[in-house]
Structures are given as structure tokens and as C-alpha cells.
Scaffold this motif. Sequence first.
Motif, mmCIF file in Angstrom:
data_model
loop_
_atom_site.group_PDB
_atom_site.id
_atom_site.type_symbol
_atom_site.label_atom_id
_atom_site.label_comp_id
_atom_site.label_asym_id
_atom_site.label_seq_id
_atom_site.Cartn_x
_atom_site.Cartn_y
_atom_site.Cartn_z
ATOM 1 N N UNK A 73 19.610 4.661 11.837
ATOM 2 C CA UNK A 73 19.439 6.060 11.709
ATOM 3 C C UNK A 73 20.277 6.803 10.983
ATOM 4 N N UNK A 74 21.528 6.498 11.182
ATOM 5 C CA UNK A 74 22.586 7.336 10.635
ATOM 6 C C UNK A 74 22.733 6.933 9.109
ATOM 7 N N UNK A 75 22.331 5.411 8.750
ATOM 8 C CA UNK A 75 22.509 5.180 7.390
ATOM 9 C C UNK A 75 21.399 5.829 6.662
ATOM 10 N N UNK A 76 20.110 5.775 7.209
ATOM 11 C CA UNK A 76 18.859 6.463 6.679
ATOM 12 C C UNK A 76 18.999 7.864 6.225
ATOM 13 N N UNK A 77 19.722 8.721 7.138
ATOM 14 C CA UNK A 77 19.685 10.106 6.505
ATOM 15 C C UNK A 77 20.813 10.511 5.780
ATOM 16 N N UNK A 78 21.960 9.685 5.767
ATOM 17 C CA UNK A 78 23.241 10.072 4.915
ATOM 18 C C UNK A 78 23.029 9.429 3.638
ATOM 19 N N UNK A 79 22.323 8.282 3.320
ATOM 20 C CA UNK A 79 22.073 7.880 1.986
ATOM 21 C C UNK A 79 20.874 8.673 1.257
ATOM 22 N N UNK A 80 20.157 9.361 2.204
ATOM 23 C CA UNK A 80 19.091 10.028 1.311
ATOM 24 C C UNK A 80 19.153 11.508 1.264
ATOM 25 N N UNK A 81 19.551 12.173 2.349
ATOM 26 C CA UNK A 81 19.372 13.483 2.573
ATOM 27 C C UNK A 81 20.789 14.142 2.455
ATOM 28 N N UNK A 82 21.866 13.665 2.912
ATOM 29 C CA UNK A 82 23.088 14.114 2.850
ATOM 30 C C UNK A 82 23.558 15.221 4.002
ATOM 31 N N UNK A 83 24.481 15.295 4.132
ATOM 32 C CA UNK A 83 25.051 16.141 5.080
ATOM 33 C C UNK A 83 26.362 16.945 4.989
ATOM 34 N N UNK A 84 26.398 18.118 5.642
ATOM 35 C CA UNK A 84 27.831 18.815 5.527
ATOM 36 C C UNK A 84 28.846 18.525 6.782
ATOM 37 N N UNK A 85 28.227 18.220 7.860
ATOM 38 C CA UNK A 85 29.128 18.029 8.879
ATOM 39 C C UNK A 85 28.196 16.981 10.117
ATOM 40 N N UNK A 86 28.833 16.579 11.071
ATOM 41 C CA UNK A 86 28.238 15.539 11.930
ATOM 42 C C UNK A 86 28.856 15.710 13.503
ATOM 43 N N UNK A 87 28.151 15.306 14.552
ATOM 44 C CA UNK A 87 28.725 15.498 15.740
ATOM 45 C C UNK A 87 28.126 14.376 16.589
ATOM 46 N N UNK A 88 28.934 13.928 17.434
ATOM 47 C CA UNK A 88 28.438 12.762 18.411
ATOM 48 C C UNK A 88 28.168 13.387 19.933
ATOM 49 N N UNK A 89 27.409 12.936 20.450
ATOM 50 C CA UNK A 89 27.159 13.449 22.185
ATOM 51 C C UNK A 89 27.315 12.056 23.031
ATOM 52 N N UNK A 90 26.327 11.900 23.855
ATOM 53 C CA UNK A 90 26.229 10.686 24.582
ATOM 54 C C UNK A 90 25.813 9.530 23.738
ATOM 55 N N UNK A 98 30.705 1.279 18.816
ATOM 56 C CA UNK A 98 31.024 0.460 17.546
ATOM 57 C C UNK A 98 30.310 0.254 16.396
ATOM 58 N N UNK A 99 28.889 0.645 16.885
ATOM 59 C CA UNK A 99 27.848 0.699 15.667
ATOM 60 C C UNK A 99 28.149 2.133 15.023
ATOM 61 N N UNK A 100 28.385 3.021 15.555
ATOM 62 C CA UNK A 100 28.548 4.447 14.943
ATOM 63 C C UNK A 100 29.740 4.384 14.313
ATOM 64 N N UNK A 133 35.148 3.679 27.441
ATOM 65 C CA UNK A 133 36.025 4.530 27.169
ATOM 66 C C UNK A 133 36.894 3.784 26.239
ATOM 67 N N UNK A 134 37.518 2.748 26.634
ATOM 68 C CA UNK A 134 38.349 1.950 25.441
ATOM 69 C C UNK A 134 37.947 1.822 24.030
ATOM 70 N N UNK A 135 36.694 1.683 24.111
ATOM 71 C CA UNK A 135 35.957 1.709 22.672
ATOM 72 C C UNK A 135 35.865 3.045 22.147
ATOM 73 N N UNK A 136 35.803 3.924 22.852
ATOM 74 C CA UNK A 136 35.854 5.570 22.231
ATOM 75 C C UNK A 136 37.095 5.989 21.960
ATOM 76 N N UNK A 137 38.186 5.424 22.739
ATOM 77 C CA UNK A 137 39.402 5.862 22.243
ATOM 78 C C UNK A 137 39.886 5.020 21.114
ATOM 79 N N UNK A 138 39.346 3.880 21.116
ATOM 80 C CA UNK A 138 40.156 2.996 19.926
ATOM 81 C C UNK A 138 39.466 3.112 18.638
ATOM 82 N N UNK A 139 38.090 3.290 18.685
ATOM 83 C CA UNK A 139 37.399 3.201 17.361
ATOM 84 C C UNK A 139 36.934 4.632 16.845
#
Length: 276
Positions: A73-90, A98-100, A133-139
Amino acid sequence: MNFLPLAPPGTAPARILTIAGSDSGGGAGIQADMRTAALLGMHALVAVTAVTVQNSVGVRRVHEVPADVVADQIDAVVTDIGLQAAKTGMLASPRIIDAVATVWRRLDPGVPLVVDPVCASMHGDPLLVPEALDTLRETLFPLATVVTPNLDEVRLLVGIDVVDADSQRDAARALHALGPAWVLVKGGHLRSATRSPDLLYDGSEFHEFPAVRIDTGDDHGAGDTLAAATASALAHGFTVPDAVGFAKRWVTDCLRAAYPLGHGHGPVSPLFRLGS
């Protein structure tokens, strides 16, 4: 308050991407992000990480989206539409985090990334498994322009119980050591304070954002709304302190306009914008 500039009719507005879970009650998650984006004149792109079965009372079930589908999903919109900022939630699981992080590094869109480290719902229901939590902190933290934890999330992430201004500064330092460019330690849950004190830190300088404490139990989605408004302001070229200041004013007005819904906590509301 002063709002963000609107694109002329018929032209594409600035875009933000929200990478988050869906809230079936419509109060938080992607629904809150898209509501804030729309009422700030933004176009919201979406990467759904999980479907939650929830209402105003609590979360009943969480169904994760496969990690490769989140990345696609991220790849599809970034490579076609483009963006000026992003945010993550849950983000739900180590696999998704890791995938994100992996797809973000590969695409390198060169835009600000706001990481809202959603670990639990306001009702106390877990939205991030402990091993994540470790994955969030480290990656993901090292990729963030700004991370925006509340005090419960601070406790989970760095083990600091924020009870006053000094411990809030200690928490900001500990979180910044994990790699983000900026840290915003939100103070809405600091009930000992007469105001709602948010603290921003870049490793050398502190910026304080106090605001009047709004007396309401209808505050579902406040954290998502603040992060989405911060990303929206960053998309327009605001500095991080100016973006956070804008978002703080926005969420305070959304709290003033919050409304009851169901039998539990109603949502903060950006609908006040329609009357401006």
C-alpha cells in the motif's frame, strides 16, 4: 486559529500518508487522521495496518493486515501519487513495523515522518504486542522526524513514570537517545498539572507547549488528531516547533468541540472548522 492554506479549486492539495489501523467506531485511527486531513485541506493517502472491532466502550477484536500488503500500500501511493508528509499510528506487530521501516528506507521519499507510537487504546486495550516495542524502538524511531508518545507510552518505551516537569524532560532525553530527530512528550495525562503541558526536544533545546486543560471525557482520537495535524503542517513546510504549535492549537479546539457518542468516550471533533 489560523488554518493551513487551501489549494485552489481543481488543483491537487498537499498529501499526507497515514499508516494506521481502522477504528469501526470512527473516533480514532485512520478515520480520525482522514477527518483532520480533509478539514485542513489535505488529501489523505492510506495504508491500513489492522482492522479493529471497537466502539466507544472498547476494543473487541484486532485483525492484522498481512505485512507485505501494508508495504505494498505504501509503495503504491508513494511511487504514483507522491506525498509531502506521513504519519504512523497503530502498527500492531513486529512484522508490520519491520515492513513499514523496510519499505520506507527503500523508497526514501524524503518527507517528514511523524511516528505516533500507539501501544494501547484509551480504554487500556492492547494495540501493540509487547515484543513489538523493541522493533519500534530499533527500526522505526531512527527514521522519525518526530515521535509523539503520551505518558502511558513513555512508560512502556523507556520505563520512566512522568509525574512532573523534571521527569518529563528525563523522558524526552531517553526517547531522543533512541534516534528520532525530535521527541514530543505529550502531557495531557499529567493530571497533577493544571494545564496540558507538551514538551518538544531535539537533543539540545526544549520547547514547551502548554494549553488550557479541556474538561471533557470525550477525547477519543486526540493523539491521532494531534499527529495528523502535525504531519499536515509539516507537509506545508512548517518547522517542527511551528508544526507542533499548530497541531496543539488544533487538537485543543477539537477537544472543545468534542461530542458524546455511544455509551463510552466520544471523539474529539474537527467539525468546528466548518463554521469558521
